[in-house]
Design an enzyme around this catalytic site. Sequence first.
Site: not given
Length: 435
Positions: A45, A26-27, A138, A29-30
């Site tokens: 995140k 996505g936008m 999603d 890092e997790v």
Amino acid sequence: MLRAVAPGASIDGRYSLGRFPLAHKGMGEVWPAQDTLLKRPVIVKFLDAAMMDADLLRRFRREALLTASLVHPGVPIIHDLGEHAGRPYVVIEKINGIALSDLVAEQGPLPIGWVAAIGAQISSVLLAARRLGLVHRDIKPSNVMLETSGAVKVLDFGLAVALDDERFSRITETGQSLGTVGYMAPEQILGERPDHRTDLYGLGATLFDLLTGRAPFDGVTTATTVRHQLDTAPPRPSELRPEVPAALDDLVHALLARHREDRPATAADVYAVLAPLCEDLPAIPGVLDETAEEVRGYCAIVGRVPRPARSEPSAGEQTDLDPERDLRHAEQLHAAGQFRAAARHLRRLAEDRARQHGDDDPLVFDLLRRAALAHVALGEHDRALRQLNQLLRSRIQADGPEHPAVLDLRQEIARLSQERTASPPSPRQPPGADR
């Protein structure tokens, strides 16, 4: 200055990052992390530094606010929002469970009862999302987790949109994929505006995967998968698993319809088919633990709570927010002399509107003004004036002291103040009565 996020870093003096990120999706890092203040594991995140710009920063923050507004046991809790080394971050509840994609990879197609139970819980989340005008975009097995209690959590609202507010997150404008090929609806592939039936398609693809162990559309290349989605009739899970009940087989087939108008009307319709199939769920070795019994007892009581009498649509009807309809209902309550109920209804409408359009939306101010004035009919002039003066301060901050709406509100407060001096004081309200 933007800096890379380092393993073991302390974020805001509270969140200690793990040694390795869980994912880069996505936008940003997790990361796994530990909340050192409350002594609990969390997920942090970060927005990707390479994608950083003012518009994306606004979207990232709005995304957190939007997800936080979706209060439902099937959605992870947003704990915090902040910035570290020039990079915004959001802190999310850590889920103790397994992603459905991993569950199927480990155990193969799931028992039919569990497929129905998982799908019914996802449907419940989609009902709550639709009430806020929110589309996930999603829904897929890797974005849904099964907790050790048997409860489902729908993850990653990173592609979500609020249909009637252009300010809400549309991160696909940065060039990212609209979703996941094979699971995203044809209207997403074609760049058309999504609606709640877009998520129903993703749910159908997820149910197909859980029933058969494979995606419904799975070509050799992305292009062939997309072509199958757009040009071929949707498959039936019974073609790969003959014991699938006819009702479930028909439901999945309908959810995967090429045209959204051919899909079930609402997630409530989906739930109605799935719920009766959830009886006698077998054990899932290595996945469920003793917390299932604790959650089962809690949910059993909640399931007995009677549905409140309400004028809103029934399960099979449309449930989109309708400001004009809801405002008419408030006016009907007021006309019937139910002034306190009218005030509560107007404040609830204002809260719903603010979640989607922001606190400074003109309709939010108008709804709150009407709610305050509803107390005048009860002789509660002091209460109405307190709420109107609070509203005046907010309106001045948003629009300035010379805005016509601000001047009108001042006049209304002055008029009401004069009425109060000519009327006997209302009975003293108990603490918290202004709500």
